[in-house]
Design a protein around this motif. Structure first.
Motif, short mmCIF file in Angstrom:
data_model
loop_
_atom_site.label_atom_id
_atom_site.label_comp_id
_atom_site.label_asym_id
_atom_site.label_seq_id
_atom_site.Cartn_x
_atom_site.Cartn_y
_atom_site.Cartn_z
N PHE A 149 -16.60 -9.40 1.86
CA PHE A 149 -15.60 -8.80 0.99
C PHE A 149 -16.24 -8.12 -0.22
O PHE A 149 -17.29 -8.57 -0.71
CB PHE A 149 -14.62 -9.85 0.47
CG PHE A 149 -13.74 -10.48 1.53
CD1 PHE A 149 -13.73 -10.01 2.83
CD2 PHE A 149 -12.92 -11.56 1.21
CE1 PHE A 149 -12.93 -10.59 3.79
CE2 PHE A 149 -12.12 -12.14 2.16
CZ PHE A 149 -12.12 -11.67 3.46
N VAL A 172 0.85 -1.18 0.00
CA VAL A 172 0.00 0.00 0.00
C VAL A 172 0.89 1.24 0.00
O VAL A 172 1.49 1.58 1.02
CB VAL A 172 -0.94 0.02 1.22
CG1 VAL A 172 -1.83 1.26 1.19
CG2 VAL A 172 -1.78 -1.24 1.28
N SER A 205 -13.18 -11.90 -4.84
CA SER A 205 -13.41 -10.96 -3.75
C SER A 205 -12.16 -10.86 -2.90
O SER A 205 -11.34 -11.78 -2.87
CB SER A 205 -14.61 -11.39 -2.90
OG SER A 205 -14.44 -12.71 -2.42
N GLN A 218 -6.49 -9.85 12.80
CA GLN A 218 -7.31 -9.31 11.71
C GLN A 218 -7.45 -10.33 10.59
O GLN A 218 -8.52 -10.46 9.98
CB GLN A 218 -6.68 -8.03 11.18
CG GLN A 218 -6.76 -6.84 12.13
CD GLN A 218 -6.11 -5.60 11.55
OE1 GLN A 218 -5.45 -5.65 10.51
NE2 GLN A 218 -6.29 -4.47 12.22
N SER A 224 -10.32 -8.90 0.84
CA SER A 224 -10.49 -8.18 2.09
C SER A 224 -9.80 -6.82 2.03
O SER A 224 -9.07 -6.52 1.08
CB SER A 224 -9.91 -8.99 3.25
OG SER A 224 -8.48 -9.00 3.17
N GLN A 225 -10.01 -6.03 3.04
CA GLN A 225 -9.24 -4.81 3.24
C GLN A 225 -7.81 -5.19 3.64
O GLN A 225 -7.55 -6.33 4.05
CB GLN A 225 -9.90 -3.94 4.32
CG GLN A 225 -11.28 -3.45 3.97
CD GLN A 225 -11.25 -2.46 2.81
OE1 GLN A 225 -10.34 -1.65 2.69
NE2 GLN A 225 -12.24 -2.55 1.94
N PRO A 226 -6.84 -4.27 3.55
CA PRO A 226 -5.49 -4.56 4.02
C PRO A 226 -5.48 -4.96 5.49
O PRO A 226 -6.17 -4.35 6.31
CB PRO A 226 -4.74 -3.24 3.79
CG PRO A 226 -5.50 -2.56 2.70
CD PRO A 226 -6.93 -2.93 2.91
N GLN A 243 -3.58 -9.65 2.74
CA GLN A 243 -4.92 -9.57 2.19
C GLN A 243 -5.43 -10.98 1.91
O GLN A 243 -4.69 -11.82 1.39
CB GLN A 243 -4.94 -8.75 0.89
CG GLN A 243 -6.34 -8.52 0.32
CD GLN A 243 -6.31 -7.69 -0.94
OE1 GLN A 243 -5.52 -7.94 -1.84
NE2 GLN A 243 -7.18 -6.69 -1.01
N ALA A 295 -10.91 -11.89 9.18
CA ALA A 295 -11.26 -11.79 7.76
C ALA A 295 -11.63 -13.15 7.18
O ALA A 295 -12.56 -13.27 6.38
CB ALA A 295 -10.11 -11.17 6.98
N TRP A 298 1.29 -5.19 3.71
CA TRP A 298 0.20 -5.71 4.50
C TRP A 298 -0.18 -7.09 3.97
O TRP A 298 0.40 -7.59 3.01
CB TRP A 298 -1.00 -4.77 4.43
CG TRP A 298 -0.75 -3.40 5.00
CD1 TRP A 298 0.27 -2.55 4.68
CD2 TRP A 298 -1.53 -2.73 5.98
NE1 TRP A 298 0.17 -1.39 5.39
CE2 TRP A 298 -0.92 -1.46 6.20
CE3 TRP A 298 -2.68 -3.04 6.69
CZ2 TRP A 298 -1.44 -0.54 7.10
CZ3 TRP A 298 -3.19 -2.12 7.59
CH2 TRP A 298 -2.58 -0.89 7.80
#
Length: 220
Positions: free
Chosen positions: A142, A99, A121, A131, A123-125, A107, A135, A105
């Protein structure tokens, strides 16, 4: 004078008769109908070709994205477990995600055939393993993109040495477990050596009709 009058009265009048006009109109109508059908078929054929090319390009992008995700697949020591999971009509993976100029990160990405809709689909970072775990339990939330909405079947298999191609997730998970047992969680030698070594992804589509298959190396 009488002979001239008889000669003029027996001559065919100039112009077309009603029957001739009706025949001509009928012929013109038939020609117009045939021309319209030909034009309509041409337009429909062009539209089908354009739609087929669009769908083919979408599938090409789908496979290209899969290849990019596989190039960035994490190693099992980074997530303390298997970063790759195959299920019927579903592939789930954990990849690196850069990013901006900041740190890398994680994902979670899911490739899925849902009904006849081929979807990707993501996920967010993610920055922590907690986390990541969350996820993996909420993948239906997603954001997703549909690559094709008329796919009849999807096939997935993974190359695990020395056995070869397998669609059994237990075999894949066992390969990662053996890998972790051999290299440990923080052994620098384990980085860049993901297992399994490749994935085979196949699709059968109705629009465009055909079979598509791609074999992609993992992490190389």
């Amino acid at each position: 004078m009488k002979q001239d009058f008889k000669a003029q009265s027996g001559a065919r009048p100039a112009g077309f008769t009603l029957i001739e006009m009706l025949v001509a109109i009928t012929l013109l109508a038939v020609i117009a109908l045939l021309s319209w059908r030909g034009l309509d078929a041409t337009i429909r054929g062009r539209d089908d070709i354009v739609a087929s090319l669009t769908q083919t390009r979408m599938l090409g992008r789908y496979f290209s994205q899969l290849q990019y995700d596989m190039l960035n697949l994490v190693t099992p020591d980074e997530v303390s477990g298997p970063p790759l999971r195959i299920l019927p009509n579903e592939l789930v993976l954990v990849r690196h995600l850069a990013v901006g100029n900041g740190p890398t990160w994680l994902q979670v990405v899911r490739y899925q055939l849902k009904g006849r809709r081929l979807m990707r689909s993501a996920s967010q970072p993610l920055s922590t393993l907690s986390q990541l775990s969350d996820a993996l339990h909420h993948m239906d939330d997603f954001a997703s993109v549909v690559a094709n909405d008329d796919v009849r079947s999807m096939g997935l298999s993974v190359w695990v040495s020395p056995g070869g191609w397998t669609s059994n997730q237990a075999v894949v998970a066992d390969a990662y477990a053996r890998f972790l047992a051999q290299h440990g969680l923080s052994n620098i030698a384990s980085r860049g050596m993901p297992l399994p070594r490749g994935i085979r992804f196949s699709l059968r589509t109705a629009a465009p009709p055909g079979d598509f298959e791609r074999m992609i190396p993992i992490g190389q």
